[in-house]
Design an enzyme around this catalytic site. Structure first.
Site, PDB file in Angstrom:
ATOM      1  N   CYS A 143       0.812  -1.235   0.000  1.00  0.00           N
ATOM      2  CA  CYS A 143       0.000   0.000   0.000  1.00  0.00           C
ATOM      3  C   CYS A 143       0.836   1.271   0.000  1.00  0.00           C
ATOM      4  CB  CYS A 143      -0.944   0.005   1.197  1.00  0.00           C
ATOM      5  SG  CYS A 143      -1.971  -1.458   1.297  1.00  0.00           S
ATOM      6  N   HIS A 185      -3.148   7.120   2.882  1.00  0.00           N
ATOM      7  CA  HIS A 185      -3.601   5.804   2.414  1.00  0.00           C
ATOM      8  C   HIS A 185      -4.962   5.512   3.060  1.00  0.00           C
ATOM      9  CE1 HIS A 185      -3.950   1.696   1.466  1.00  0.00           C
ATOM     10  NE2 HIS A 185      -3.617   1.235   2.659  1.00  0.00           N
ATOM     11  N   ASN A 222     -10.280   0.064   0.508  1.00  0.00           N
ATOM     12  CA  ASN A 222      -8.822   0.079   0.437  1.00  0.00           C
ATOM     13  C   ASN A 222      -8.383  -0.586  -0.872  1.00  0.00           C
ATOM     14  OD1 ASN A 222      -6.088  -0.356   0.724  1.00  0.00           O
ATOM     15  ND2 ASN A 222      -6.203  -1.175   2.800  1.00  0.00           N
TER      16      ASN A 222
HETATM   17  O1  UT7 Z   1      -3.605  -1.528   3.879  1.00  0.00           O
HETATM   18  C1  UT7 Z   1      -3.547  -2.143   5.145  1.00  0.00           C
HETATM   19  C2  UT7 Z   1      -4.636  -3.165   5.267  1.00  0.00           C
HETATM   20  N1  UT7 Z   1      -5.060  -3.573   6.583  1.00  0.00           N
HETATM   21  C3  UT7 Z   1      -5.540  -2.738   7.532  1.00  0.00           C
HETATM   22  O2  UT7 Z   1      -5.521  -1.544   7.425  1.00  0.00           O
HETATM   23  C4  UT7 Z   1      -6.135  -3.392   8.769  1.00  0.00           C
HETATM   24  C5  UT7 Z   1      -6.102  -2.488   9.981  1.00  0.00           C
HETATM   25  N2  UT7 Z   1      -7.054  -2.995  10.996  1.00  0.00           N
HETATM   26  C6  UT7 Z   1      -8.369  -2.645  10.963  1.00  0.00           C
HETATM   27  O3  UT7 Z   1      -8.779  -1.889  10.107  1.00  0.00           O
HETATM   28  C7  UT7 Z   1      -9.261  -3.197  12.040  1.00  0.00           C
HETATM   29  O4  UT7 Z   1      -8.487  -3.856  13.012  1.00  0.00           O
HETATM   30  C8  UT7 Z   1     -10.366  -4.147  11.490  1.00  0.00           C
HETATM   31  C9  UT7 Z   1     -11.375  -3.368  10.681  1.00  0.00           C
HETATM   32  C10 UT7 Z   1      -9.754  -5.243  10.651  1.00  0.00           C
HETATM   33  C11 UT7 Z   1     -11.118  -4.802  12.651  1.00  0.00           C
HETATM   34  O5  UT7 Z   1     -11.664  -3.784  13.488  1.00  0.00           O
HETATM   35  P1  UT7 Z   1     -11.533  -3.884  15.073  1.00  0.00           P
HETATM   36  O6  UT7 Z   1     -12.226  -2.711  15.641  1.00  0.00           O
HETATM   37  O7  UT7 Z   1     -10.061  -4.048  15.377  1.00  0.00           O
HETATM   38  O8  UT7 Z   1     -12.368  -5.163  15.392  1.00  0.00           O
HETATM   39  P2  UT7 Z   1     -11.909  -6.477  16.160  1.00  0.00           P
HETATM   40  O9  UT7 Z   1     -10.935  -7.257  15.364  1.00  0.00           O
HETATM   41  O10 UT7 Z   1     -11.537  -6.088  17.567  1.00  0.00           O
HETATM   42  O11 UT7 Z   1     -13.255  -7.288  16.217  1.00  0.00           O
HETATM   43  C12 UT7 Z   1     -14.335  -6.885  17.067  1.00  0.00           C
HETATM   44  C13 UT7 Z   1     -15.501  -7.839  16.858  1.00  0.00           C
HETATM   45  C14 UT7 Z   1     -15.103  -9.312  16.928  1.00  0.00           C
HETATM   46  O12 UT7 Z   1     -16.143 -10.012  17.562  1.00  0.00           O
HETATM   47  P3  UT7 Z   1     -16.018 -10.441  19.107  1.00  0.00           P
HETATM   48  O13 UT7 Z   1     -14.796 -11.306  19.176  1.00  0.00           O
HETATM   49  O14 UT7 Z   1     -15.852  -9.147  19.863  1.00  0.00           O
HETATM   50  O15 UT7 Z   1     -17.306 -11.138  19.363  1.00  0.00           O
HETATM   51  C15 UT7 Z   1     -15.015  -9.722  15.479  1.00  0.00           C
HETATM   52  O16 UT7 Z   1     -15.260 -11.110  15.294  1.00  0.00           O
HETATM   53  O17 UT7 Z   1     -16.049  -7.654  15.554  1.00  0.00           O
HETATM   54  C16 UT7 Z   1     -16.142  -8.902  14.879  1.00  0.00           C
HETATM   55  N3  UT7 Z   1     -16.007  -8.681  13.442  1.00  0.00           N
HETATM   56  C17 UT7 Z   1     -17.055  -8.386  12.666  1.00  0.00           C
HETATM   57  N4  UT7 Z   1     -18.362  -8.225  12.920  1.00  0.00           N
HETATM   58  C18 UT7 Z   1     -19.168  -7.929  11.897  1.00  0.00           C
HETATM   59  C19 UT7 Z   1     -14.891  -8.726  12.695  1.00  0.00           C
HETATM   60  N5  UT7 Z   1     -15.192  -8.450  11.412  1.00  0.00           N
HETATM   61  C20 UT7 Z   1     -16.521  -8.234  11.368  1.00  0.00           C
HETATM   62  C21 UT7 Z   1     -17.429  -7.914  10.345  1.00  0.00           C
HETATM   63  N6  UT7 Z   1     -18.722  -7.772  10.648  1.00  0.00           N
HETATM   64  N7  UT7 Z   1     -17.015  -7.746   9.053  1.00  0.00           N
END
Ligand code: UT7
Length: 333
Positions: A112, A260, A290
């Site tokens: 990226c 980005h 993204n």
């Molecule tokens: O170019 C670089 C590319 N990568 C990135 O930029 C990734 C950077 N990271 C992020 O953007 C975030 O960490 C994410 C968007 C990937 C995840 O967001 P988060 O606020 O860190 O969520 P989390 O991983 O803490 O998950 C919270 C909850 C979980 O459920 P439980 O365990 O609390 O019950 C996940 O299973 O949200 C759940 N979850 C979802 N729920 C609905 C994860 N993905 C989803 C989804 N829909 N798509």
């Protein structure tokens, strides 16, 4: 002295638009979660057009917008982490596709951060009198890379290409680029190389076990979302601070920040930490998601077509990506 001026920009946005509501029909997710956690409402996928097709179309559009001819391009620098060929490289395919018969070619893959790396390279070539007009293009077809059974990663990405034609300027440009590969497994996709050479093992002992596995899942993009998030906020803030320090500028001197587009919360956290007001920060993640290295040139094109890139403006490009890489550029248009 290094300096760049943008002569023109272009994009290619593929035709299949997938909303969060569409995704919620095939996986356990919902629009509210995706919008609140990422800022993304929809993304576009390229159903049947290759990565290099998108790169060529964005490049043609940038050349037209710049008012130059393909024969005027001295160098094509192409960025991608999702090319479909090991070789030829993407820049060669673009050079042939647009008829840039006088151009040299360079391909870049810092994921990226790729467009920033490519512009940085372009600025250095432009210090040589042999190179006057450079096409920088970034193209990514990520839909086939992501695992549609991993709702935390697949919702983030889209496909697209963006390009800019740039030339040398007598106004200085500064950059800062960084790598932190000790944590590369936070974001990667392994190339599955099968072969029939009887003297060579399928598995090599120098590739990390996590990164090389026959498990079908490891064919897809692997991401530690929280790890990348934490890295991204720090890395973007650091890259801007280091670039401003090199330039002898302060944050208030910057007219426009183009980050980005990975996650609206990452963008807001990094720019708030820097004390940069949100009005100066350009965001189009809602509609595009993204698109890796294509994000920043896509933003540039949106701004350019809206007449928001003006002579004398001080513009900051900042990004991060797999590697883990990061970087920023500050230039005066
Ligand atoms: O170019 C670089 C590319 N990568 C990135 O930029 C990734 C950077 N990271 C992020 O953007 C975030 O960490 C994410 C968007 C990937 C995840 O967001 P988060 O606020 O860190 O969520 P989390 O991983 O803490 O998950 C919270 C909850 C979980 O459920 P439980 O365990 O609390 O019950 C996940 O299973 O949200 C759940 N979850 C979802 N729920 C609905 C994860 N993905 C989803 C989804 N829909 N798509």
């Amino acid at each position: 002295m290094r300096g760049i001026k943008i002569l023109g920009t272009g994009v290619y946005t593929p035709d299949v638009k997938i909303t969060n509501h569409d995704l919620s029909k095939i996986m356990e997710t919902d629009n509210e979660w995706i919008v609140s956690r990422t800022g993304i409402s929809s993304r576009n996928y390229s159903k049947d057009k290759s990565n290099h097709y998108m790169a060529v179309e964005a490049s043609k559009s940038a050349i037209e917008n710049a008012g130059v001819k393909a024969e005027d391009i001295d160098l094509v620098i192409a960025s991608s982490c999702s090319t479909e060929y090991f070789y030829p490289n993407l820049a060669s395919l673009v050079q042939g596709g647009i008829g840039a018969v006088n151009a040299a070619v360079v391909e870049v893959n810092t994921a990226c951060t790729g467009f920033i790396s490519a512009v940085d390279i372009a600025s250095r070539y432009l210090m040589d009198d042999d190179y006057k007009t450079v096409l920088v293009v970034a193209s990514e077809r990520l839909a086939p890379h992501v695992d549609f059974e991993d709702r935390a990663s697949c919702i983030l990405f889209g496909d697209g290409a963006g390009a800019a034609v740039i030339t040398k300027s007598d106004k200085p440009m500064y950059s800062y680029l960084s790598g932190k590969a000790d944590n590369f497994e936070a974001l990667y996709r392994h190339k599955n190389i099968s072969h029939n050479c009887p003297y060579v093992d399928e598995k090599d002992e120098t590739t990390s076990t996590a990164a090389f596995d026959t498990d079908k899942k490891l064919q897809y993009l692997q991401m530690d979302g929280k790890g990348v998030y934490k890295f991204a906020v720090d890395a973007m803030a650091t890259a801007v601070e280091k670039t401003l320090a090199k330039a002898g500028l302060i944050k208030d001197d910057i007219d426009l920040v183009i980050p980005h587009q990975a996650n609206i919360r990452i963008i807001q956290s990094a720019t708030k930490a820097l004390g940069i007001p949100q009005e100066k920060v350009f965001v189009n993640i809602g509609e595009h998601a993204n698109t890796s290295s294509a994000c920043i040139p896509t933003c540039l094109d949106d701004l350019n077509k809206d007449g928001r890139i003006k002579e004398g403006m001080k513009i900051c490009l900042v990004g991060f990506g797999a590697g883990l890489t990061s970087g920023a550029i500050v230039f005066e248009q």
